[in-house]
Design an enzyme around this catalytic site. Structure first.
Site, PDB file in Angstrom:
ATOM      1  N   HIS A 156       0.826  -1.221   0.000  1.00 34.57           N
ATOM      2  CA  HIS A 156       0.000   0.000   0.000  1.00 34.57           C
ATOM      3  C   HIS A 156       0.858   1.269   0.000  1.00 34.57           C
ATOM      4  O   HIS A 156       1.078   1.888   1.038  1.00 34.57           O
ATOM      5  CB  HIS A 156      -0.910  -0.023   1.227  1.00 34.57           C
ATOM      6  CG  HIS A 156      -2.025   0.962   1.147  1.00 34.57           C
ATOM      7  ND1 HIS A 156      -3.147   0.863   1.921  1.00 34.57           N
ATOM      8  CD2 HIS A 156      -2.187   2.079   0.401  1.00 34.57           C
ATOM      9  CE1 HIS A 156      -3.963   1.867   1.654  1.00 34.57           C
ATOM     10  NE2 HIS A 156      -3.399   2.628   0.740  1.00 34.57           N
ATOM     11  N   ASN A 200      -4.157   5.716  -7.835  1.00 38.09           N
ATOM     12  CA  ASN A 200      -4.826   7.036  -7.801  1.00 38.09           C
ATOM     13  C   ASN A 200      -3.855   8.156  -8.183  1.00 38.09           C
ATOM     14  O   ASN A 200      -3.611   9.090  -7.427  1.00 38.09           O
ATOM     15  CB  ASN A 200      -5.456   7.302  -6.431  1.00 38.09           C
ATOM     16  CG  ASN A 200      -4.455   7.389  -5.312  1.00 38.09           C
ATOM     17  OD1 ASN A 200      -3.370   6.814  -5.397  1.00 38.09           O
ATOM     18  ND2 ASN A 200      -4.793   8.108  -4.258  1.00 38.09           N
ATOM     19  N   ASP A 204       0.370   2.820   3.671  1.00 34.01           N
ATOM     20  CA  ASP A 204      -0.460   3.896   3.119  1.00 34.01           C
ATOM     21  C   ASP A 204       0.363   5.190   2.997  1.00 34.01           C
ATOM     22  O   ASP A 204      -0.130   6.290   3.238  1.00 34.01           O
ATOM     23  CB  ASP A 204      -1.709   4.131   3.978  1.00 34.01           C
ATOM     24  CG  ASP A 204      -2.776   4.940   3.237  1.00 34.01           C
ATOM     25  OD1 ASP A 204      -2.560   5.274   2.060  1.00 34.01           O
ATOM     26  OD2 ASP A 204      -3.814   5.235   3.855  1.00 34.01           O
ATOM     27  N   HIS A 256       2.442  14.454   0.479  1.00 32.15           N
ATOM     28  CA  HIS A 256       1.803  15.684   0.012  1.00 32.15           C
ATOM     29  C   HIS A 256       2.799  16.824   0.171  1.00 32.15           C
ATOM     30  O   HIS A 256       3.375  16.990   1.253  1.00 32.15           O
ATOM     31  CB  HIS A 256       0.548  16.005   0.822  1.00 32.15           C
ATOM     32  CG  HIS A 256      -0.587  15.064   0.563  1.00 32.15           C
ATOM     33  ND1 HIS A 256      -1.235  14.996  -0.649  1.00 32.15           N
ATOM     34  CD2 HIS A 256      -1.185  14.149   1.361  1.00 32.15           C
ATOM     35  CE1 HIS A 256      -2.183  14.077  -0.579  1.00 32.15           C
ATOM     36  NE2 HIS A 256      -2.175  13.539   0.622  1.00 32.15           N
TER      37      HIS A 256
END
Ligand SMILES: [Zn+2]
Lengths: 319, 444
Positions: free
Chosen positions: B57, B91, B301, B305
């Site tokens: 992930h 994504n 995960d 950013h």
């Protein structure tokens, strides 16, 4: 549990004014007493320039419109002898997507003495306070807190009930959209410091989902038992977002109107942070009632904000 | 390549043993053996040696978001975290929903020694309306499908995807979160969100989708992988599904094991993550369930950013935190230091640490490899090993982070455990906690 706990004590410094939840009773009491001092000298002695902030310029950074709160801070700053400036969000680079931090940093670089922050998101004044060395004042952050409102309201309550001590044992009911109310959060925390208890009144969808606090779904159930009815402003656009409640049903169940207000306890008072939606949370009769302290709240809001500004920027304690 | 002087993970516990690693095999080395001339020797110095970590992930941000992470920074962060293999989520911008893009990315990642397996989305553009061409993507090599970042809301589509997963031998991984129940939410819905006035994401937003997916898979018996589970309801549902023989695999993240929603009190957006950090009560339940073997894997995960994106208000900042480089430390700290009592302050006994470390090797290395291989036939191309120190404590500095983004919740926090070395086949990528640049690019 070292991993989780030893960061807890960071964050609250005396540099800023961010949340009632982070203040001690002593600190709040000092602010209220200082506000009373300004109020006395203003009304009894006619003082209009207290001179404490001479040469200082406070700037407002408002991401959400609130002419009243901004003007109250402006008035407070000027009565203290300081100057006040606005940062115009709409025409600035904020509109072009500049980060919150970049904007705040510019204000510090421009040499302002303090920044008054209002934002539609919770926590923004905390974030700005961490990034800047100058004092930051929270003028309302999302649904979190509106601590300067609470200081002004304590001034009003202690005036009405005789003293801060007299708040001990009082019951306050907050009526309306409690879940989204920064005023309810700040004022209930402020009165709790002085021994008053709070009850929260509204339809279930307007009360916070996790409630380790007393809630009541029916205004008529508590109206005769409380000393202060704090009517929250109904955000009509928020009401519309909810599929489960309409305005008419809200008004029927929670509006403080002439008939309901007759059931209030002798000596009970009504508060409202303004601006009022007459016909929604109160009717026309209540909006003119002598028990409604809203005008005093506006007046004392200025003295409360003077006390806050003075505590952060003033020199010697004057009180 | 020899790794000497370490305590080697044998699937259960640790035994002192030396190890010879090459591009195609590994073997234990006898006491009397000496390395052939020219063999590079890594001195484990009494630390622990085990299979390198595998992350099912990771958000690579390639293509389209190279202001937040590039493949170059990603693999370096992974290497320092002890990872030899990761699955990159779909994504991206554009979404990986086509054979061409899948192939391009697979080719471009192939130059690194750290293997990156590119996932494809389940629905076109991740819009939840129409399945991707799973058959063609599978023919092109795709074995991991996920709309992660968003749930697959349409139960009929999810059922179809599970049916394909069974037929093709691929994994369908779900970000279980009801869109309506979580609408507008910023943090865990609970006492802290009520206190702060911040809009909440309730635990049941996750559990209702977990319940739906398990029920679908009771019928379909596909290869359902439930990502980043974080609710008491999910724990109960997994228990029930396991005893009922419903097939699934499940993931928990280091941050849900270590951190709780009280971190949001300071409005630091690095703690804004989806699913959100939960209450302390739920965190402890997740930790207990983890120990009790209910979760199959730890997934990071990892969600970089760029700074300007996180330096927004708590409402506007994007969800996500970086986790590759700190996953081992965060997980061992959660296991050893974050439980009842003051264990963190006292000397922890070696057997407790070794037990926790064994669990980590099982959940961060063995199980993710096994799930991938047993479902899809895909496995790491080259054997890879890490040397870790589970005891040393240090506080993470922002300057330690090699990811392009710095949105780590662990900056300034004292954590236990460090990755000393990472060896992938003949390549040394990390030596004594430092990156070895020559090892990053795959020489072969
Ligand atoms: Zn996800």
């Amino acid at each position: 549990m070292t991993v989780l706990d030893d960061r807890r004590c960071r964050g609250v410094s005396g540099k800023d004014f961010l949340a009632i939840a982070e203040l001690t009773k002593d600190k709040v009491q000092t602010l209220v007493e200082q506000a009373h001092f300004y109020q006395r000298r203003f009304s009894k002695e006619g003082v209009r320039d207290f001179g404490e902030l001479k040469g200082q310029v406070v700037v407002s950074l408002f991401y959400e419109n609130s002419t009243r709160t901004r003007m109250s801070f402006e008035r407070a700053t000027k009565l203290l002898g300081g100057d006040f400036a606005y940062f115009d969000i709409a025409s600035s680079s904020v509109a072009k997507g500049e980060s919150l931090r970049d904007t705040a940093t510019v204000l510090e670089a421009l040499g302002f003495s303090a920044v008054v922050v209002r934002h539609y998101s919770e926590g923004v004044s905390h974030q700005v306070a961490k990034w800047l060395d100058i004092p930051v004042i929270n003028a309302g952050d999302g649904c979190h807190e509106h601590p300067s409102q609470a200081i002004g309201d304590l001034v009003t309550l202690s005036e009405r009930f005789g003293s801060l001590k007299a708040l001990d044992g009082l019951k306050v009911a907050f009526v309306g959209d409690v879940a989204h109310s920064r005023v309810a959060r700040s004022v209930s925390r402020a009165v709790a410091l002085f021994g008053a208890s709070s009850v929260f009144v509204g339809p279930p969808e307007m009360l916070p989902p996790f409630r380790n606090m007393p809630v009541v779904y029916d205004l008529d159930e508590v109206i005769g038992e409380v000393d202060v009815l704090y009517m929250l402003r109904v955000q009509q656009e928020r009401l519309l977002e909810r599929e489960t409640i309409d305005l008419a049903s809200y008004v029927r169940r929670f509006q403080l109107n002439q008939i309901r207000s007759a059931k209030m306890r002798q000596g009970g008072v009504i508060m409202h942070p303004g601006p009022m939606n007459v016909g929604v949370e109160v009717d026309a009769y209540v909006s003119k009632s002598l028990e409604l302290l809203a005008p005093a709240q506006v007046r004392n809001g200025v003295f409360g904000r003077m006390a806050i500004l003075s505590s952060l920027l003033g020199g010697e304690e004057v009180a | 390549m020899w790794i000497r002087g370490g305590k080697l993970f044998d699937g259960e516990g640790f035994k002192e043993s030396d190890l010879a690693v090459s591009q195609d095999r590994i073997r234990k080395v006898g006491d009397q053996e000496t390395p052939p001339l020219g063999t590079r020797v890594i001195d484990a110095g009494g630390r622990y040696v085990g299979p390198a970590f595998v992350d099912l992930h990771t958000h690579s941000r390639t293509p389209g978001k190279d202001g937040s992470e590039t493949a170059d920074t990603l693999v370096r962060a992974a290497a320092l975290g002890g990872y030899c293999f990761m699955v990159a989520m779909a994504n991206t911008d554009p979404v990986v929903d086509s054979v061409d893009l899948y192939k391009d990315l697979t080719r471009s990642f192939a130059r690194y020694s750290v293997e990156v397996l590119q996932a494809a989305s389940v629905t076109k553009r991740r819009e939840g309306n129409e399945l991707v061409d799973m058959v063609s993507l599978h023919e092109a090599g795709a074995v991991f499908f996920s709309d992660d970042g968003d749930v697959i809301s349409d139960a009929r589509l999810m059922k179809k995807a599970l049916e394909y997963s069974r037929r093709l031998g691929v994994i369908v991984a779900e970000h279980a979160q009801d869109e309506r129940l979580s609408y507008g939410g910023v943090m865990n819905e609970g006492e802290i969100s009520s206190e702060l006035g911040v809009s909440g994401i309730p635990e049941d937003a996750e559990s209702v989708v977990v319940a739906r997916d398990l029920e679908l898979n009771r019928v379909v018996k596909g290869n359902l992988h439930l990502m980043h589970l974080s609710s008491l309801g999910s724990i109960e549902l997994l228990r029930h599904a396991r005893s009922a023989g419903i097939p699934f695999s499940s993931e928990v993240t280091p941050h849900h094991l270590l951190l709780n929603d009280s971190e949001l009190r300071e409005f630091n957006t690095n703690y804004k993550v989806n699913p959100p950090l939960r209450s302390e009560q739920t965190r402890r339940a997740l930790l207990r369930a983890f120990r009790a073997d209910l979760f199959d894997v730890v997934g990071t995960d990892h969600a970089p950013h760029a700074r300007h994106l996180k330096e927004r208000s708590i409402r506007e900042a994007p969800f996500g935190l970086i986790g590759l480089q700190s996953a081992f430390s965060a997980t061992i700290s959660a296991l050893v230091d974050s439980e009842e009592g003051d264990m963190g302050n006292t000397e922890v006994d070696t057997s407790f640490i070794e037990e926790s470390l064994a669990l980590i090797f099982r959940k961060m290395a063995v199980a993710p490899q096994r799930i991938l291989e047993s479902v899809t036939g895909v496995k790491a191309k080259v054997p890879a090993y890490v040397v870790v120190d589970p005891s040393s404590k240090s506080s993470l500095q922002e300057s330690d982070l090699v990811s392009m983004s710095k949105n780590s919740p662990y900056i300034g926090r004292e954590l236990r455990g460090s990755v000393a070395s990472l060896v992938i086949g003949e390549n040394v990528l990390v030596d004594e906690g430092r990156l070895v640049e020559e090892g990053i690019i795959n020489a072969r």
